[in-house]
Design a protein around this motif. Sequence first.
Motif, mmCIF file in Angstrom:
data_model
loop_
_atom_site.group_PDB
_atom_site.id
_atom_site.type_symbol
_atom_site.label_atom_id
_atom_site.label_comp_id
_atom_site.label_asym_id
_atom_site.label_seq_id
_atom_site.Cartn_x
_atom_site.Cartn_y
_atom_site.Cartn_z
ATOM 1 N N ILE A 210 -4.114 57.713 17.428
ATOM 2 C CA ILE A 210 -5.208 58.496 16.846
ATOM 3 C C ILE A 210 -6.492 57.704 17.039
ATOM 4 C CG2 ILE A 210 -6.052 59.731 14.819
ATOM 5 C CD1 ILE A 210 -3.274 59.339 13.574
ATOM 6 N N PHE A 212 -10.904 57.791 16.501
ATOM 7 C CA PHE A 212 -12.135 58.391 16.018
ATOM 8 C C PHE A 212 -13.280 57.438 16.311
ATOM 9 C CE2 PHE A 212 -9.252 60.801 13.226
ATOM 10 C CZ PHE A 212 -9.796 62.070 13.317
ATOM 11 N N ARG A 222 -13.722 61.388 7.981
ATOM 12 C CA ARG A 222 -12.697 61.946 8.866
ATOM 13 C C ARG A 222 -11.563 60.938 9.062
ATOM 14 N NH1 ARG A 222 -15.620 63.051 14.160
ATOM 15 N NH2 ARG A 222 -13.634 64.046 14.748
ATOM 16 N N GLU A 225 -9.277 60.834 5.918
ATOM 17 C CA GLU A 225 -8.370 61.989 5.856
ATOM 18 C C GLU A 225 -7.240 61.849 6.870
ATOM 19 O OE1 GLU A 225 -8.543 66.872 6.296
ATOM 20 O OE2 GLU A 225 -10.380 65.670 6.417
ATOM 21 N N ALA A 226 -7.580 61.476 8.107
ATOM 22 C CA ALA A 226 -6.565 61.356 9.153
ATOM 23 C C ALA A 226 -5.611 60.211 8.864
ATOM 24 C CB ALA A 226 -7.243 61.154 10.512
ATOM 25 N N ARG A 227 -6.137 59.127 8.335
ATOM 26 C CA ARG A 227 -5.308 57.959 8.041
ATOM 27 C C ARG A 227 -4.290 58.269 6.954
ATOM 28 N NH1 ARG A 227 -4.543 53.217 5.268
ATOM 29 N NH2 ARG A 227 -4.412 51.331 6.561
ATOM 30 N N ALA A 230 -1.562 60.529 8.378
ATOM 31 C CA ALA A 230 -0.665 59.831 9.298
ATOM 32 C C ALA A 230 0.267 58.892 8.546
ATOM 33 C CB ALA A 230 -1.479 59.054 10.324
#
Length: 248
Positions: A210, A212, A222, A225-227, A230
């Motif tokens: 991933i 960013f 962002r 949220e993604a971390r 995952a």
Amino acid sequence: MVDLTLVGIGTGNPDHITGEGRKALRSADLILIPRKGAAKADLADLRRHVCAQVLGQTAPRIVEFNLPVRDAGGDYRQGVEAWHDAIAHVWAETISGAGAPRKVALLIWGDPSLYDSSLRIARRLSPVPRLRVVPGITAIQALCAAHCIPLNAIGAPVVITTGRRLRDEGWPEGADTAVVMLDGDCAFRTLPPEGIKIWWGAYLGMAEEILFSGPLAQTGPRILEARAAARARHGWIMDIYLLRRQEG
């Protein structure tokens, strides 16, 4: 006396292991794989996968051991010292229980010489083994390669630090670029975001990778949220990021 080789294996991709690292693993009598509990079972699985890809048909003996858990309470340095003592004890017991082989290898995420304690732990063994380090691809290299960026600005210094120090001390003095490792709590949130760009990556070099990048003010939320998503999905996460102050 044991010959102990610490082999850098990159960030989980078997292709990250150098030719020298492959030879070192194949010539070992024993390879040790730590288990970090059910929540991080994938980490042991990844080491097994690396071994399966690298060793082929003539695999050395592989023995797994339970990694002691660090006491997060009390003084940080004292807790780390006690933890390292406990790990060294487990290493010694595991090697002895495997028949005291002469050539032992450990697979080290990234590189054994950068933000890894394996060398310190190895020197706590008695007798101290004959040590050899086979360098690997660092998470820093993998991050810069994934984002196609240079590590440093022209003629400018770089600071490599930890999330704890960034949180406690703020932006590192004297550098326009900071690489932050070992950050389980996204310490970039503590910085005033104006004028800072971030390049972040997790599971670098793996199928789950991933990435960013962008201004910290917009990209930071962002990443958070993604971390979180995952980590919930995989049960663990390894990530790293680079911060750079922008001119103007």
